[in-house]
Design a protein around this motif. Structure first.
Motif, short mmCIF file in Angstrom:
data_model
loop_
_atom_site.label_atom_id
_atom_site.label_comp_id
_atom_site.label_asym_id
_atom_site.label_seq_id
_atom_site.Cartn_x
_atom_site.Cartn_y
_atom_site.Cartn_z
N ASN A 14 -58.40 80.27 42.99
CA ASN A 14 -58.43 79.10 42.31
C ASN A 14 -56.79 78.57 41.98
O ASN A 14 -56.82 77.12 41.51
CB ASN A 14 -59.02 78.96 40.98
CG ASN A 14 -60.52 79.55 41.28
OD1 ASN A 14 -60.95 79.76 42.14
ND2 ASN A 14 -61.24 79.96 39.98
N THR A 43 -58.90 80.80 34.55
CA THR A 43 -59.30 79.69 34.70
C THR A 43 -60.12 79.03 33.53
O THR A 43 -60.12 78.11 33.21
CB THR A 43 -60.73 79.71 36.04
OG1 THR A 43 -60.03 80.31 36.98
CG2 THR A 43 -61.18 78.51 36.31
N ARG A 92 -55.62 87.32 44.57
CA ARG A 92 -56.14 87.71 43.33
C ARG A 92 -56.56 86.36 42.90
O ARG A 92 -57.70 86.15 41.84
CB ARG A 92 -55.14 88.42 42.49
CG ARG A 92 -55.62 88.77 41.26
CD ARG A 92 -54.43 89.36 40.52
NE ARG A 92 -54.78 89.69 38.96
CZ ARG A 92 -55.01 90.93 38.64
NH1 ARG A 92 -54.73 91.96 39.36
NH2 ARG A 92 -55.42 91.15 37.62
N PHE A 93 -55.79 85.15 42.98
CA PHE A 93 -56.21 83.82 42.35
C PHE A 93 -56.51 82.87 43.15
O PHE A 93 -55.63 81.79 43.44
CB PHE A 93 -54.71 83.55 41.33
CG PHE A 93 -54.44 84.81 40.41
CD1 PHE A 93 -55.17 84.75 39.21
CD2 PHE A 93 -53.25 85.49 40.59
CE1 PHE A 93 -54.60 85.84 37.99
CE2 PHE A 93 -53.00 86.37 39.66
CZ PHE A 93 -53.68 86.63 38.47
N SER A 134 -57.52 88.18 35.05
CA SER A 134 -58.26 87.95 35.97
C SER A 134 -58.22 86.51 36.55
O SER A 134 -58.05 85.89 35.39
CB SER A 134 -59.46 88.50 36.04
OG SER A 134 -60.40 87.47 34.82
N ASN A 135 -58.61 86.19 37.51
CA ASN A 135 -58.72 84.81 37.98
C ASN A 135 -59.82 84.00 37.17
O ASN A 135 -59.35 82.95 36.60
CB ASN A 135 -59.24 84.75 39.53
CG ASN A 135 -59.28 83.46 40.02
OD1 ASN A 135 -58.23 82.72 40.28
ND2 ASN A 135 -60.45 82.89 40.51
#
Ligand SMILES: NC(=O)c1ccc[n+]([C@@H]2O[C@H](COP(=O)([O-])OP(=O)(O)OC[C@H]3O[C@@H](n4cnc5c(N)ncnc54)[C@H](O)[C@@H]3O)[C@@H](O)[C@H]2O)c1
Length: 452
Positions: free
Chosen positions: A439, A416, A436-437, A411-412
């Motif tokens: 960042n 991160t 979905r990402f 997941s994002n």
């Protein structure tokens, strides 16, 4: 010898227990007595204990069950061929150094089968399932079998071409539900025997049969693989253009093309190129064969050229994202040439990794199935992780090289955290929606950066 009754189930021998031979053997053993023959003692030892020597979805439970109930036996001894009604040749047909097909395994298997059936008057049919260039069944296999057995084909034993279309990772499913059966019998006897065998195996689910000459059957196999490979190289060429067109996306191009029923949507997935044990060597063998026929194979040569340079394209994108890869930590997720297999033969991850390492990158890798093969191939030039999260931790860039479903779990937030706030993803398989990402610095094959 007592004549076998019409109702007798055929006894099957399969010579060469690689991905094709063992998957076929495991499936056929649900209905028939099957003897697998291979020269590799270690492999025979494992299979004899009901253990698959490689990973293939659904293979292990079938092997276990059929070795245990005695329907599948395996041996290094060819004498089982003389006690079989159908003997499949499924040995390897790799490329030689010059690119032409290396038929040494087919020759040696044919010689051994011929010697085994020499003293027998059983009406055996030898079926060539290995991928071989047109003319091989008639001009190579037949004379070797006749000379080594002292028997004449069509008179008490038969020979038939019957190419295989299964896909690794889906070999069991494809064997149980093939799109078609292609047969090229040399003689009427083998035609009748092979068709009767397939009818018994598939029953009401008998797939469509294409019956043709052995040469045409052999060419159907190469043409199918070369066409699919060409579709992949075609979309990868369009992907390269998209990468230079701000705001464009090869996936939308493929969707727009694929809805045309004349084109179709399958095999229009842009990526790092095709790999595996078949497409690269089969296209190369067809190029070589075309040249020998005096036919210009330039379309096929271009297919190979795009494929050979596509890993460079992945590395260039990585360099663009990191300015330079020297000294950077890069996580490569996916080493197998396709998901659901441990096969790394011609996997595009290998040249990508080698190139990154040669440019000074520190590469770590993870694959759910292919770690052993990758360690043998790449050795200590990279580090290996036991899961995707460990692989990604502390890296500057993540490259997706195989479309394993489990990579969808990242997941994002997790990325991160694992990447210390600076997330960079290069999706060479187009498994992710960039949204979905939020960042991340996100790049993908065939995605034109809107800001370029
Ligand atoms: N792998 C695929 O997805 C696929 C799909 C369709 C067709 N094919 C074709 O099927 C053939 C087999 O492919 P594969 O990937 O299973 O090959 P492989 O290399 O995985 O297996 C070949 C096997 O043959 C054995 N062998 C070699 N010489 C032998 C001999 N003389 N006697 C007995 N055994 C011998 C080897 O030990 C090995 O186990 C090839 O022609 C290939 O092009 C492969």
């Amino acid at each position: 010898m007592m004549a076998r009754e019409e109702t007798d189930e055929p006894r099957i021998a399969i010579v060469g227990l690689g991905y094709v031979g063992l998957s076929t053997a495991a499936c056929l053993a649900s209905k028939f007595h099957v003897t697998g023959i291979d020269l590799d003692l270690a492999k025979i030892g494992l299979i004899g204990k009901g253990r698959a020597p490689f990973l293939e979805k659904g293979l292990q439970p079938l092997l276990e069950a059929h070795v245990r109930n005695g329907m599948l036996q395996c041996t290094t001894n060819y004498s089982a061929a003389s006690d079989s009604d159908i003997v499949f040749i499924t040995v390897g047909t790799p490329s030689s150094k010059s690119g032409e097909i290396d038929l040494s395994q087919v020759r040696s298997a044919s010689q051994s089968i011929g010697e085994a059936i020499a003293g027998s008057n059983r009406p055996t049919t030898v079926v060539v399932k290995s991928t071989v260039i047109p003319g091989t069944t008639r001009s190579v296999v037949k004379p070797i079998l006749e000379q080594s057995s002292g028997r004449t084909s069509g008179e008490g034993f038969g020979i038939c071409s019957n190419p295989e279309f299964l896909r690794e990772g889906q070999a069991i499913e494809d064997t149980l539900n093939p799109s078609r059966i292609v047969i090229g019998p040399i003689d009427q006897f083998s035609r009748d025997q092979v068709l009767s065998f397939y009818r018994k195996f598939y029953g009401a689910q008998m797939p469509p049969v294409v019956e043709t000459s052995p040469e045409t059957a052999e060419l159907i196999k190469y043409s199918s693989n070369a066409f699919l490979a060409t579709k992949i190289s075609f979309i990868n060429l369009i992907a390269r253009m998209c990468e230079k067109i701000p705001g464009s996306d090869v996936n939308d191009v493929a969707r727009g093309m694929g809805l045309d029923p004349r084109i179709g949507s399958l095999f229009l997935q842009a990526g790092p190129g095709f790999g595996g044990s078949c497409f690269p060597k089969d296209v190369q063998a067809l190029v070589d064969y075309a040249k020998r026929l005096g036919v210009d194979p330039s379309i096929l040569e271009s297919t190979l050229k795009v494929n050979e340079t596509q890993p460079d394209n992945v590395v260039s994108q990585a360099e663009k994202m990191l300015n330079r890869v020297d000294g950077k930590k890069i996580a490569v997720l996916g080493l197998a040439f396709n998901p659901n297999t441990d096969d790394i033969r011609e996997s595009r991850a290998i040249p990508v990794i080698r190139k990154l390492v040669s440019k000074g990158a520190m590469v770590g890798a993870y694959d759910p199935m292919a770690m052993d093969g990758a360690k043998r191939e790449l050795g200590p030039i990279i580090t290996y992780s036991t899961n995707a999260k460990a692989c990604v931790k502390g890296t500057d860039l993540v490259i997706i090289m195989t479309a394993w479903p489990e990579f969808m779990d990242l997941s994002n937030d997790e990325l991160t955290r694992l990447m210390g706030g600076r997330v960079r993803i290069l999706d060479a398989r187009r498994i992710y929606d960039p949204a979905r990402f939020p960042n991340a610095e996100f790049t993908a094959i065939g995605l034109g950066n809107p800001h370029d």
